[in-house]
Design a protein around this motif. Structure first.
Motif, PDB file in Angstrom:
ATOM      1  N   UNK A  26       6.077   1.469 -21.234  1.00  0.00           N
ATOM      2  CA  UNK A  26       4.774   1.083 -20.556  1.00  0.00           C
ATOM      3  C   UNK A  26       4.108   2.463 -20.272  1.00  0.00           C
ATOM      4  N   UNK A  27       3.329   2.232 -19.168  1.00  0.00           N
ATOM      5  CA  UNK A  27       2.558   3.487 -18.683  1.00  0.00           C
ATOM      6  C   UNK A  27       2.408   3.215 -17.018  1.00  0.00           C
ATOM      7  N   UNK A  28       2.193   4.364 -16.443  1.00  0.00           N
ATOM      8  CA  UNK A  28       1.953   4.411 -14.932  1.00  0.00           C
ATOM      9  C   UNK A  28       1.051   5.353 -14.735  1.00  0.00           C
ATOM     10  N   UNK A  29      -0.103   4.960 -13.959  1.00  0.00           N
ATOM     11  CA  UNK A  29      -1.184   5.928 -13.639  1.00  0.00           C
ATOM     12  C   UNK A  29      -1.316   6.090 -12.067  1.00  0.00           C
ATOM     13  N   UNK A  30      -1.763   6.972 -11.808  1.00  0.00           N
ATOM     14  CA  UNK A  30      -1.917   7.629 -10.233  1.00  0.00           C
ATOM     15  C   UNK A  30      -3.314   7.934 -10.185  1.00  0.00           C
ATOM     16  N   UNK A  31      -4.105   7.047  -9.321  1.00  0.00           N
ATOM     17  CA  UNK A  31      -5.517   7.561  -9.309  1.00  0.00           C
ATOM     18  C   UNK A  31      -5.893   7.849  -7.626  1.00  0.00           C
ATOM     19  N   UNK A  32      -6.350   8.956  -7.450  1.00  0.00           N
ATOM     20  CA  UNK A  32      -6.843   9.560  -6.087  1.00  0.00           C
ATOM     21  C   UNK A  32      -7.844   8.374  -5.471  1.00  0.00           C
ATOM     22  N   UNK A  33      -7.648   8.246  -4.112  1.00  0.00           N
ATOM     23  CA  UNK A  33      -8.567   7.128  -3.377  1.00  0.00           C
ATOM     24  C   UNK A  33      -9.834   7.791  -3.174  1.00  0.00           C
ATOM     25  N   UNK A  34     -10.064   9.160  -3.581  1.00  0.00           N
ATOM     26  CA  UNK A  34     -11.421   9.797  -3.458  1.00  0.00           C
ATOM     27  C   UNK A  34     -12.014  10.230  -4.742  1.00  0.00           C
ATOM     28  N   UNK A  35     -13.092  10.403  -4.832  1.00  0.00           N
ATOM     29  CA  UNK A  35     -13.446  10.796  -6.070  1.00  0.00           C
ATOM     30  C   UNK A  35     -13.565  12.459  -6.612  1.00  0.00           C
ATOM     31  N   UNK A  36     -13.296  13.115  -5.646  1.00  0.00           N
ATOM     32  CA  UNK A  36     -13.243  14.312  -5.664  1.00  0.00           C
ATOM     33  C   UNK A  36     -12.707  15.244  -4.601  1.00  0.00           C
ATOM     34  N   UNK A  37     -11.590  16.203  -5.141  1.00  0.00           N
ATOM     35  CA  UNK A  37     -11.249  17.024  -3.840  1.00  0.00           C
ATOM     36  C   UNK A  37     -11.755  18.372  -4.228  1.00  0.00           C
ATOM     37  N   UNK A  38     -12.102  19.204  -3.338  1.00  0.00           N
ATOM     38  CA  UNK A  38     -12.692  20.588  -3.241  1.00  0.00           C
ATOM     39  C   UNK A  38     -11.634  21.664  -3.052  1.00  0.00           C
ATOM     40  N   UNK A  39     -11.143  22.453  -3.826  1.00  0.00           N
ATOM     41  CA  UNK A  39     -10.610  23.764  -3.377  1.00  0.00           C
ATOM     42  C   UNK A  39     -10.993  24.829  -3.426  1.00  0.00           C
ATOM     43  N   UNK A  40     -11.717  25.046  -2.161  1.00  0.00           N
ATOM     44  CA  UNK A  40     -12.567  26.157  -1.961  1.00  0.00           C
ATOM     45  C   UNK A  40     -12.079  27.528  -2.163  1.00  0.00           C
ATOM     46  N   UNK A  41     -10.648  27.798  -1.874  1.00  0.00           N
ATOM     47  CA  UNK A  41     -10.059  28.936  -2.158  1.00  0.00           C
ATOM     48  C   UNK A  41     -10.002  29.393  -3.464  1.00  0.00           C
ATOM     49  N   UNK A  62       7.613  11.309 -14.978  1.00  0.00           N
ATOM     50  CA  UNK A  62       7.399  12.350 -13.938  1.00  0.00           C
ATOM     51  C   UNK A  62       6.126  12.825 -13.962  1.00  0.00           C
ATOM     52  N   UNK A  63       5.370  12.902 -12.723  1.00  0.00           N
ATOM     53  CA  UNK A  63       4.113  13.602 -12.722  1.00  0.00           C
ATOM     54  C   UNK A  63       3.996  14.675 -11.387  1.00  0.00           C
ATOM     55  N   UNK A  64       3.327  15.857 -11.690  1.00  0.00           N
ATOM     56  CA  UNK A  64       3.156  16.673 -10.621  1.00  0.00           C
ATOM     57  C   UNK A  64       1.794  16.290 -10.067  1.00  0.00           C
ATOM     58  N   UNK A  65       1.578  15.929  -8.804  1.00  0.00           N
ATOM     59  CA  UNK A  65       0.390  15.456  -8.329  1.00  0.00           C
ATOM     60  C   UNK A  65       0.185  16.264  -6.985  1.00  0.00           C
ATOM     61  N   UNK A  66      -1.335  16.604  -6.863  1.00  0.00           N
ATOM     62  CA  UNK A  66      -1.629  17.212  -5.524  1.00  0.00           C
ATOM     63  C   UNK A  66      -1.227  16.524  -4.307  1.00  0.00           C
ATOM     64  N   UNK A  67      -0.792  17.022  -3.263  1.00  0.00           N
ATOM     65  CA  UNK A  67      -0.379  16.635  -2.018  1.00  0.00           C
ATOM     66  C   UNK A  67      -1.531  15.764  -1.452  1.00  0.00           C
ATOM     67  N   UNK A  68      -1.088  14.524  -0.720  1.00  0.00           N
ATOM     68  CA  UNK A  68      -2.233  13.792  -0.465  1.00  0.00           C
ATOM     69  C   UNK A  68      -2.529  14.359   1.201  1.00  0.00           C
ATOM     70  N   UNK A  69      -1.657  15.206   1.699  1.00  0.00           N
ATOM     71  CA  UNK A  69      -1.839  15.817   3.042  1.00  0.00           C
ATOM     72  C   UNK A  69      -2.134  17.276   3.070  1.00  0.00           C
ATOM     73  N   UNK A  70      -2.651  17.620   1.920  1.00  0.00           N
ATOM     74  CA  UNK A  70      -3.059  19.167   1.777  1.00  0.00           C
ATOM     75  C   UNK A  70      -4.492  19.533   2.373  1.00  0.00           C
ATOM     76  N   UNK A  72      -6.160  21.791   2.974  1.00  0.00           N
ATOM     77  CA  UNK A  72      -6.920  23.248   2.314  1.00  0.00           C
ATOM     78  C   UNK A  72      -7.968  22.386   1.249  1.00  0.00           C
ATOM     79  N   UNK A  73      -7.690  21.070   1.058  1.00  0.00           N
ATOM     80  CA  UNK A  73      -8.646  20.570  -0.052  1.00  0.00           C
ATOM     81  C   UNK A  73      -9.399  19.622   0.770  1.00  0.00           C
ATOM     82  N   UNK A  74     -10.973  19.711   0.655  1.00  0.00           N
ATOM     83  CA  UNK A  74     -11.821  19.024   1.334  1.00  0.00           C
ATOM     84  C   UNK A  74     -11.757  17.698   0.483  1.00  0.00           C
ATOM     85  N   UNK A  75     -11.751  16.637   1.200  1.00  0.00           N
ATOM     86  CA  UNK A  75     -11.559  15.367   0.905  1.00  0.00           C
ATOM     87  C   UNK A  75     -10.284  14.696   1.182  1.00  0.00           C
ATOM     88  N   UNK A  76      -9.381  15.514   1.570  1.00  0.00           N
ATOM     89  CA  UNK A  76      -7.874  15.108   2.185  1.00  0.00           C
ATOM     90  C   UNK A  76      -8.114  14.735   3.455  1.00  0.00           C
TER      91      UNK A  76
END
Length: 158
Positions: A26-41, A62-70, A72-76
């Protein structure tokens, strides 16, 4: 292409077996609850497209995902909607947080969380007055339902 170095990431792992110990497919998907995250740096916009992983021959992903508490990302902060689709089984869906850390997160050990509803900014105009409302917009079904324009301005905090 890897994510910019200033984006905190963490590996999430999971494995699915049947009751006899055979690997599931089968498959597993990970979808962020926000439409976009902005990494200004890093000068990059991360879109809310799902990260999809197919289970391998051992029933693992196995998936490498942006941390939900970062912060530095606008939208977190945000959460991930995890959707598990195993051949022939009902879809299993739940939200998780992926906090910053060094160790791999095991999906089997995570407690589902309530989804984070992102605050938004809305530009509104009532009788020629406008402003920005941050957070959930509390308004009537229709502005015509309100008693007066003053009530609309009060409800919209403008």
């Amino acid at each position: 292409m890897p994510l910019p170095g200033d984006v905190s990431t963490r590996t999430v792992h999971g494995q699915w077996l049947d009751m006899a110990g055979a690997a599931r497919s089968g498959a597993v998907s990970f979808t962020p609850s926000v439409g976009r995250l902005v990494d200004g740096a890093g000068n990059v916009v991360l879109t809310g497209a799902p990260v999809v992983r197919a289970l391998d021959a051992a029933g693992e992903i196995s998936a490498v995902l942006p941390c939900t508490d970062d912060l530095d990302l606008t939208g977190a902060p945000f959460t991930y909607l995890v959707v598990v689709q195993l051949g022939g089984d009902p879809v299993d869906a739940f939200h998780i947080e992926v906090p910053a850390g060094a160790s791999t997160l095991e999906l089997a050990n995570l407690t589902p969380v309530a989804p984070v509803v992102p605050a938004g900014s809305y530009v509104v105009s009532v009788n020629g007055l406008s402003g920005v409302v941050t957070g959930a917009l509390q308004a009537a079904q229709n502005l015509a339902d309100l008693a007066s324009a003053a009530t609309a301005r009060t409800n919209l905090a403008v």
